[in-house]
Scaffold this motif. Structure first.
Motif, PDB file in Angstrom:
ATOM      1  N   VAL A  65       0.792  -1.029   0.048  1.00 53.95           N
ATOM      2  CA  VAL A  65      -0.136   0.092  -0.046  1.00 53.95           C
ATOM      3  C   VAL A  65       0.821   1.180  -0.035  1.00 53.95           C
ATOM      4  O   VAL A  65       2.138   1.240   0.601  1.00 53.95           O
ATOM      5  CB  VAL A  65      -1.124  -0.006   1.088  1.00 53.95           C
ATOM      6  CG1 VAL A  65      -0.269  -0.119   2.679  1.00 53.95           C
ATOM      7  CG2 VAL A  65      -1.965   1.228   1.307  1.00 53.95           C
ATOM      8  N   THR A  66       0.435   2.151  -0.672  1.00 53.57           N
ATOM      9  CA  THR A  66       1.177   3.445  -0.539  1.00 53.57           C
ATOM     10  C   THR A  66       0.153   4.766  -0.388  1.00 53.57           C
ATOM     11  O   THR A  66      -1.088   4.651  -1.032  1.00 53.57           O
ATOM     12  CB  THR A  66       2.027   3.650  -1.743  1.00 53.57           C
ATOM     13  OG1 THR A  66       2.948   4.757  -1.745  1.00 53.57           O
ATOM     14  CG2 THR A  66       1.163   3.750  -2.985  1.00 53.57           C
ATOM     15  N   VAL A  67       0.545   5.911   0.119  1.00 54.85           N
ATOM     16  CA  VAL A  67      -0.356   7.032   0.580  1.00 54.85           C
ATOM     17  C   VAL A  67       0.311   8.229   0.030  1.00 54.85           C
ATOM     18  O   VAL A  67       1.505   8.250   0.191  1.00 54.85           O
ATOM     19  CB  VAL A  67      -0.719   7.154   1.943  1.00 54.85           C
ATOM     20  CG1 VAL A  67      -1.656   8.216   2.168  1.00 54.85           C
ATOM     21  CG2 VAL A  67      -1.351   5.716   2.504  1.00 54.85           C
ATOM     22  N   GLN A  68      -0.492   8.982  -0.745  1.00 53.24           N
ATOM     23  CA  GLN A  68       0.172  10.070  -1.538  1.00 53.24           C
ATOM     24  C   GLN A  68      -0.713  11.276  -1.104  1.00 53.24           C
ATOM     25  O   GLN A  68      -2.066  11.117  -1.232  1.00 53.24           O
ATOM     26  CB  GLN A  68       0.423   9.888  -3.025  1.00 53.24           C
ATOM     27  CG  GLN A  68       1.749   9.010  -3.238  1.00 53.24           C
ATOM     28  CD  GLN A  68       1.950   8.736  -4.889  1.00 53.24           C
ATOM     29  OE1 GLN A  68       0.957   9.344  -5.603  1.00 53.24           O
ATOM     30  NE2 GLN A  68       2.973   8.356  -5.198  1.00 53.24           N
ATOM     31  N   SER A  69      -0.302  12.430  -1.362  1.00 49.98           N
ATOM     32  CA  SER A  69      -0.877  13.693  -1.138  1.00 49.98           C
ATOM     33  C   SER A  69      -1.324  13.907  -2.680  1.00 49.98           C
ATOM     34  O   SER A  69      -0.968  13.372  -3.674  1.00 49.98           O
ATOM     35  CB  SER A  69      -0.012  14.675  -0.576  1.00 49.98           C
ATOM     36  OG  SER A  69       0.988  14.919  -1.569  1.00 49.98           O
ATOM     37  N   ASP A  70      -2.191  14.859  -2.746  1.00 48.26           N
ATOM     38  CA  ASP A  70      -2.718  15.374  -4.103  1.00 48.26           C
ATOM     39  C   ASP A  70      -1.534  16.030  -4.949  1.00 48.26           C
ATOM     40  O   ASP A  70      -1.703  15.720  -6.151  1.00 48.26           O
ATOM     41  CB  ASP A  70      -3.802  16.342  -4.129  1.00 48.26           C
ATOM     42  CG  ASP A  70      -5.095  15.623  -4.013  1.00 48.26           C
ATOM     43  OD1 ASP A  70      -5.002  14.518  -4.162  1.00 48.26           O
ATOM     44  OD2 ASP A  70      -6.309  16.443  -3.776  1.00 48.26           O
ATOM     45  N   THR A  74       4.702  11.023  -1.307  1.00 49.88           N
ATOM     46  CA  THR A  74       4.426   9.815  -0.663  1.00 49.88           C
ATOM     47  C   THR A  74       4.501  10.253   0.549  1.00 49.88           C
ATOM     48  O   THR A  74       5.727  10.827   1.312  1.00 49.88           O
ATOM     49  CB  THR A  74       5.389   8.662  -1.027  1.00 49.88           C
ATOM     50  OG1 THR A  74       5.119   8.570  -2.508  1.00 49.88           O
ATOM     51  CG2 THR A  74       5.078   7.503  -0.238  1.00 49.88           C
ATOM     52  N   VAL A  75       3.458   9.722   1.567  1.00 51.83           N
ATOM     53  CA  VAL A  75       3.653   9.919   3.048  1.00 51.83           C
ATOM     54  C   VAL A  75       3.761   8.671   3.817  1.00 51.83           C
ATOM     55  O   VAL A  75       3.456   8.926   5.009  1.00 51.83           O
ATOM     56  CB  VAL A  75       2.563  10.827   3.294  1.00 51.83           C
ATOM     57  CG1 VAL A  75       2.117  12.331   2.710  1.00 51.83           C
ATOM     58  CG2 VAL A  75       1.093  10.116   3.009  1.00 51.83           C
ATOM     59  N   ASP A  76       3.955   7.753   3.387  1.00 54.83           N
ATOM     60  CA  ASP A  76       4.350   6.409   4.021  1.00 54.83           C
ATOM     61  C   ASP A  76       5.483   6.912   5.075  1.00 54.83           C
ATOM     62  O   ASP A  76       6.460   7.452   4.437  1.00 54.83           O
ATOM     63  CB  ASP A  76       4.718   5.303   3.242  1.00 54.83           C
ATOM     64  CG  ASP A  76       3.933   5.115   2.090  1.00 54.83           C
ATOM     65  OD1 ASP A  76       2.894   5.674   2.059  1.00 54.83           O
ATOM     66  OD2 ASP A  76       4.126   4.200   1.111  1.00 54.83           O
ATOM     67  N   ALA A  77       5.534   6.508   6.222  1.00 57.30           N
ATOM     68  CA  ALA A  77       6.449   6.744   7.328  1.00 57.30           C
ATOM     69  C   ALA A  77       7.068   5.495   8.097  1.00 57.30           C
ATOM     70  O   ALA A  77       7.741   5.594   8.940  1.00 57.30           O
ATOM     71  CB  ALA A  77       5.804   7.497   8.424  1.00 57.30           C
ATOM     72  N   GLY A  78       7.019   4.229   7.088  1.00 57.21           N
ATOM     73  CA  GLY A  78       7.391   3.169   7.531  1.00 57.21           C
ATOM     74  C   GLY A  78       7.137   1.777   6.754  1.00 57.21           C
ATOM     75  O   GLY A  78       6.279   2.096   5.838  1.00 57.21           O
TER      76      GLY A  78
END
Length: 189
Positions: A65-70, A74-78
């Motif tokens: 899974v990966t999380v990104q801002s608009d 990428t805001v993954d922290a680990g």
């Protein structure tokens, strides 16, 4: 049992062995049953994690899974890890307000898999717009059989078929040598 029947039984068993088993029946067949934050959530404070609740035991080595801002950051922290027997947890670090998109692909140990998109906003006071990629889409990301694996699987099946054929056609124990067929390369008769 004749050689023909033995060959037919052997080939039937071999064919059934390579067919995929049907997936087990579950109360919920979805790989991912819920997320925290939920899709479409408008949060006042940034979450520290993204949690995917699954419909079975997740395989963290095959899931991602990966999380990104608009803005595409990428805001993954680990690293993602198993949080409980039925959930995966990804630490995230959000630097400010905005809309964020999580794209996931989860594989469960029973063979089920699922992928999707979750959008949520933080500090904006409004729900994020509908994702441009429909839930369940892979975004060009597939886990199919690669060409080399397909070739090796085919070679394995051919070797298995040859070995079975040799077992069926071998001389029976106790057969006198005179009754055995003689095959010679230089035989002209």
């Amino acid at each position: 049992m004749t050689a023909g029947r033995l060959l037919a039984v052997t080939l039937t068993v071999a064919a059934l062995a390579v067919l995929p088993a049907p997936p087990p029946a579950h109360a919920d067949d979805r790989a991912v049953v819920a997320t925290t934050p939920a899709d479409g959530a408008a949060l006042a404070a940034p979450p520290a994690t993204l949690v995917l609740r699954t419909g079975g035991w997740p395989d963290p080595d095959l899931s991602h899974v990966t999380v990104q801002s608009d803005a595409g950051t990428t805001v993954d922290a680990g690293d993602m890890r198993v949080d409980s027997p039925r959930s995966l947890l990804l630490p995230i670090r959000l630097s400010g307000p905005g809309t964020f998109t999580a794209v996931y692909h989860v594989e469960l140990r029973d063979g089920r898999e699922g992928s999707g998109v979750v959008r949520f906003s933080v500090g904006t006071g409004i729900a994020p717009p509908t994702p441009s990629v429909p839930a369940g889409a892979t975004g060009g990301h597939e886990h199919g059989i690669d060409g080399l694996s397909a070739v090796l699987l085919t070679v394995d099946l051919l070797v298995l078929a040859g070995a079975l054929l040799m077992l069926v056609l071998r001389p029976r124990p106790g057969t006198p040598p005179a009754d055995r067929p003689r095959w010679r390369l230089d035989d002209t008769s």
